[in-house]
Design an enzyme around this catalytic site. Sequence first.
Site, PDB file in Angstrom:
ATOM      1  N   GLY A 110       0.822  -1.203   0.000  1.00 57.20           N
ATOM      2  CA  GLY A 110       0.000   0.000   0.000  1.00 57.20           C
ATOM      3  C   GLY A 110       0.850   1.245   0.000  1.00 57.20           C
ATOM      4  O   GLY A 110       2.060   1.199  -0.276  1.00 57.20           O
ATOM      5  N   ASP A 226      -8.844   6.916   7.444  1.00 64.60           N
ATOM      6  CA  ASP A 226      -8.607   6.180   6.197  1.00 64.60           C
ATOM      7  C   ASP A 226      -9.369   4.851   6.193  1.00 64.60           C
ATOM      8  O   ASP A 226      -8.823   3.813   5.834  1.00 64.60           O
ATOM      9  CB  ASP A 226      -7.107   5.937   5.991  1.00 64.60           C
ATOM     10  CG  ASP A 226      -6.777   5.585   4.537  1.00 64.60           C
ATOM     11  OD1 ASP A 226      -7.554   5.983   3.637  1.00 64.60           O
ATOM     12  OD2 ASP A 226      -5.756   4.916   4.306  1.00 64.60           O
TER      13      ASP A 226
END
Length: 419
Positions: A110, A226
């Site tokens: 990520g 997030d």
Amino acid sequence: MKEFRAQLLGAEKEIEGEMNVLSQRRRKHLSTIIIAVGCVGIALLVVSLVLVASGYCFPGRRERKKNDEALQHENGKQQDMRTAESLQFDLGTLETATNKFSEDNKLGEGGFGAVFKGTLINGQEIAVKRLSKSSGQGVQEFKNEVVLVAKLQHRNLVRLLGFCLEGEETLLVYENVANKSLDYFLFEHKKREQLDWLSRTMIIEGIARGILYLHEDSRLRVIHRDLKASNILLDSNMNPKISDFGMARMFGVDDQTEGNTKRIVGTYGYMAPEYAMEGLYSVKSDVFSFGVLLLEIIMGRRNFLGFHRTNCGPTLIGYAWQLWNETKGLELMDPLLKDSCSPNEFLRYIHIGLSCVQEDANNRPTMSSIVHMLNSEAISLSRPEKPAFFTGRYVDHHDQVRAQDCSANGFTISIDVPR
């Protein structure tokens, strides 16, 4: 002469008697004064003792009190340091566990770095996140924040086991979760077949409980910032675990619920409008992200990018609002759910999701209210207004928009404590 002497003696006795009376009166009066003075003295003594006990009478007492408080604070810091040291892994141990971070052990990658599966000598399976080397955070700050995150304990949060700071390596060690992330199952047709209605509602409720813990029940108030499908991991029983606190904000004050930043980090499509446009984040910005997640889970489709108003294509949020408002909400149901889902329950979940993505943050429910809504059909739901990011743009023909991470690399959990 005898008579005179007798009169003189009588006068003397009379005078002596009067003197005795006066003496008795004086003694009585003096006793009264002594008693009064004694009472005042005792009262003053009691007041003095109270003042001394309170630390107001003698500055030295206050100094000792301050010194004691400073000592307790220092002991707390030393305790945190010992806790940090207990969480520290040796680099060699993690290299052995992951076969030197081999590609075969790579679970994914990520914005913050790659994640590798590993097995410790005692057989415990771990997930090691190898963070990017571009983080500018100091070593001590990093350790302090790791200690704070490690104290977050909830069945719907991924547990942080420790860290490693050695050479140029910055590593985070988590419990290993048997299955992959939610997006791995949700946005691919054949894998999504494993998620019936019961599984999806269990995942939604677990995510809600995890966020509620962060917002209201943990030692510090945490805003994740997030929340998205790829940051929800699934264990062997498909229970959800919220992961990746790299963008989280922690507040050390009970009544503080929001903040402001000029540095916008997060994932387009899940960001609340006030955060995306103005940098304002709060518990309600997490609620917005949760609403997007809920709609994605029950519809089996990704949300489009949230704030591109070109081409006038509706976002997933806008599409859901449009059909629900036209009493066509059942058309939003993932076809794979038709045999396992009650129509009324599906419509209720759509209603809750739309309530979470209201443009005005004040109109969104709290996570505690959402948990109650999910667990009880007896709670009436207020009608939502038109949601934020009603229109967007289409990216391809399958609605599979890749979530674009606009965050910088690094482990950047920030502690906001007003001075």
